[in-house]
Write an enzyme that holds these catalytic residues in place. Structure first.
Site, short mmCIF file in Angstrom:
data_model
loop_
_atom_site.label_atom_id
_atom_site.label_comp_id
_atom_site.label_asym_id
_atom_site.label_seq_id
_atom_site.Cartn_x
_atom_site.Cartn_y
_atom_site.Cartn_z
N ASN A 105 17.85 34.69 -42.30
CA ASN A 105 18.23 34.90 -40.90
C ASN A 105 19.24 33.83 -40.55
OD1 ASN A 105 16.34 36.95 -40.44
ND2 ASN A 105 14.83 35.58 -39.51
N HIS A 147 15.17 38.29 -42.46
CA HIS A 147 15.12 39.76 -42.40
C HIS A 147 16.30 40.46 -43.05
CE1 HIS A 147 12.19 38.50 -39.36
NE2 HIS A 147 11.62 39.68 -39.56
#
Length: 224
Positions: A105, A147
């Protein structure tokens, strides 16, 4: 549509559909150059593809960031005991090694999973390619786990491995773009399987998206 159409589409920040081959995953991925990614791209990949949105990066870029394949990281980890190491997938069912590395991220994201957050992470990774100190900026700007899974293209690209990772990065290079691409497998919510080539080609035609057959791309790379 031709390969030239696909290259033009990538240069415009638009999607290309990329099929590997019947002898591999037998899947079609939505592909876009990472440097142009917006939240709308992420939303379209979620809605029209539905697979895992990943970031494929060039081998030399990966080396400058000291990134390694996840299966190698786990095999060297002292926290992974002998029994657990049996789980490590060195070779996928279709014969290739996986290209997964760590997931990230950007530090300015919140949860990291929203369209806004993933677009930011992906765009900033593409921007990082032009940095004078890639490794320092990478470790200062990104967090892991995150993610956005990173996929490391093999050195030599299609001469070494003929996966979506290598093919998408190769097409970005042909387009003279940053060799970093966002890719996502196309799924079929009716069959709960990967979208067939025929359905993907129909989708491509209806949405004026270039469709690239991996075999043709491989032949082009050999001639080139």
């Amino acid at each position: 549509m031709s390969l030239d159409d696909a290259i033009t589409s990538l240069k415009r920040g638009e999607f290309v559909l990329l099929y590997d081959s019947g002898g591999r995953e037998n899947e079609v991925d939505m592909v876009v150059a990472a440097q142009f990614v917006t939240p709308e791209h992420i939303a379209r990949m979620r809605q029209n593809a539905g697979g895992l949105i990943c970031l494929a990066i060039d081998s030399s870029f990966a080396k400058s960031l000291n990134l390694q394949y996840m299966h190698n990281i786990l095999s060297k980890s002292s926290d992974f005991d002998a029994d657990s190491r049996q789980m490590i997938m060195g070779t996928a069912p279709y014969g290739d090694h996986p290209t997964f590395s760590i997931s990230i991220n950007h530090k300015k994201t919140f949860t990291g999973i929203t369209d806004l957050d993933r677009a930011l992470t992906i765009k900033e990774m593409a921007n990082l390619y032009g940095s004078d100190d890639q490794k320092k900026e990478f470790t200062a700007s990104f967090k892991t786990p995150g993610h956005v899974p990173l996929l490391l293209a093999s050195s030599g690209l299609l001469a070494s491995r003929q996966g979506h990772t290598e093919m998408s990065v190769y097409m970005a290079e042909l387009a003279k773009l940053v060799p970093v691409t966002a890719i996502c497998e196309m799924m079929d919510s009716q069959t709960y399987s990967a979208l067939t080539v025929e359905k993907a080609q129909k989708f491509a035609k209806e949405n004026a998206i270039p469709f690239v057959d991996g075999k043709e791309l491989l032949e082009f790379s050999k001639v080139r």
